[in-house]
Design an enzyme around this catalytic site. Structure first.
Site, short mmCIF file in Angstrom:
data_model
loop_
_atom_site.label_atom_id
_atom_site.label_comp_id
_atom_site.label_asym_id
_atom_site.label_seq_id
_atom_site.Cartn_x
_atom_site.Cartn_y
_atom_site.Cartn_z
N ASP A 189 0.86 -1.19 0.00
CA ASP A 189 0.00 0.00 0.00
C ASP A 189 0.89 1.24 0.00
OD1 ASP A 189 -2.73 1.28 0.40
OD2 ASP A 189 -1.64 2.09 2.13
N GLU A 274 -2.05 -1.55 -5.83
CA GLU A 274 -3.33 -0.97 -6.21
C GLU A 274 -3.15 -0.08 -7.43
OE1 GLU A 274 -7.09 1.27 -4.02
OE2 GLU A 274 -5.11 1.28 -3.10
N ASP A 355 -3.03 1.67 7.08
CA ASP A 355 -2.18 1.27 5.96
C ASP A 355 -1.89 -0.23 5.98
OD1 ASP A 355 -2.13 3.93 5.16
OD2 ASP A 355 -0.35 4.37 6.36
#
Length: 398
Positions: A189, A274, A355
């Site tokens: 992330d 992502e 996170d």
């Protein structure tokens, strides 16, 4: 991937003589001129609903050289001029495939100064590189050796805004071999307070390279703003001073990202990230400077091509996947999750670091995405598909 199919660009600084610098500067100008002329011709043909390809523009180049107005194009090597026509053809190919916007004209001030030579435009012997139209080889600083037994197939010469000269040699690298297989997988992330948060719980600090040199950059920009508009020597010097600060920031950032991505690819077989629309996110004027400094796009690009080199897999989860708002324990999706919330408690009693929870959710979603190909855009050539967990939610801000 077979090792002998991996092509790498080896980039070096070099210091041209006055004659070489003048010749290269003329070549850069001619390359820009030919590109703009060909783009204008193709744009006019587009308006007339006619198709003009590379062969047609190559014939135009021959005709341009015979005119009195453009006779100076004969003074430089023809190889970079032909290569810029091929670059324009590639730009239109990407445009027609909806992978890029319509090609833009090159600017003398802002566009990158570069020229590409194929094998017919240079000579490489005994570690000495000589370009066409030049009598002497380039004075290259060989900071690292080329792979043994390889010859460059393409040479690109460029000059950055800070005035530094670079030469990039494209070679096949037989030393690039897949890393030993491992069972490790990691969810990644990206963020601003921490550049990366891994599903293992490890957090990698954001070095904020731009902030470290912000005072120096602001001083240089103030000096530039005080100079008179135009082409004066003082303004050129001030502009180059600003460019040197930017180059220092970019070099440190790129070095850090190379070390970081190489370590991640070496230690993990599968990496799940992502799909973020950075171009849209930088429109947030509050966070634009910090997002640009984090360079998430460059991080992803490095991760993907190094994974392809070394036999690893990068899985990209759809941007609408609610990784921050989804409880990694019970699967409950929170309705809202402001950026100011860094720790939160789910109704099931699980306490989450925002996170770390997002990284765990990305890791969990990775296998589903890999199997059904949901939300994966390996070539970034078309809009992303449905998310593996179809959620009609607004895009998450990291």
């Amino acid at each position: 991937m077979a090792a002998n199919h991996v092509k790498r660009a080896f980039k070096y600084r070099f210091y041209p003589s006055d004659a070489q610098a003048a010749e290269l500067s003329r070549t850069f100008g001619c390359v820009r001129k030919v590109y703009n002329l060909a783009l204008a011709a193709r744009t006019e043909a587009w308006a007339r609903q006619e198709r003009v390809g590379y062969n047609a523009t190559s014939a135009m180049l021959t005709a341009w050289k015979k005119t009195e107005e453009l006779a100076f194009l004969n003074d430089v090597s023809s190889v970079p001029l032909q290569q810029t026509l091929r670059h324009l053809q590639r730009a239109f190919t990407h445009f027609f495939a909806r992978r890029a916007k319509y090609p833009r004209f090159k600017s003398r001030k802002t566009s990158r100064k570069s020229a590409e030579y194929t094998t017919s435009g240079f000579r490489f012997r005994d570690g000495r590189l000589t370009l066409a139209k030049m009598a002497d080889p380039l004075d290259i600083v060989w900071s690292r050796p080329l792979p043994d037994g390889t010859e460059p197939s393409t040479v690109t010469v460029s000059q950055d805004a800070a005035g530094r000269w670079f030469v990039s040699l494209l070679c096949e690298d037989p030393h690039v071999t897949p890393f030993p297989a491992t069972d490790n997988a990691v969810g990644i992330d990206v963020g601003l307070s921490h550049l990366l948060t891994l599903s293992t719980g490890e957090k990698i600090a954001n070095p904020r390279h731009e902030r470290r040199d912000r005072t120096r950059l602001a001083r240089a920009q103030r000096e530039l703003s005080r100079t008179a508009q135009g082409e004066g020597t003082n303004r050129a010097k001030a502009r180059r001073k600003v460019a040197k600060v930017h180059a220092r920031i970019a070099d440190r950032r790129r070095d850090m990202l190379h070390k970081l991505t190489t370590g991640l690819v070496r230690d993990n077989q599968t990496l799940v990230i992502e799909d973020l629309t950075v171009r849209t996110m930088v429109k947030n004027h509050t966070l634009a400077r910090a997002i640009s400094d984090a360079s998430w796009g460059e991080f992803r690009s490095m991760l993907e091509y190094k994974a392809a080199w070394y036999g690893r897999q990068v899985i990209v989860v759809d941007r609408f996947f609610p990784s921050s708002r989804l409880c990694s324990v019970c699967g409950t999706v929170q309705e809202k999750m402001p950026l100011s919330v860094r720790r939160w408690v789910c109704g099931c009693g699980a306490v989450h670091d925002r996170d770390v929870n997002a990284a765990n959710n990305l890791l969990a979603a990775g296998p589903a995405v890999s199997v059904c190909r949901a939300g994966v855009r390996p070539q970034r050539s078309s809009p992303g598909g449905q998310s593996a967990t179809k959620q009609k939610t607004p895009r998450r801000e990291p």
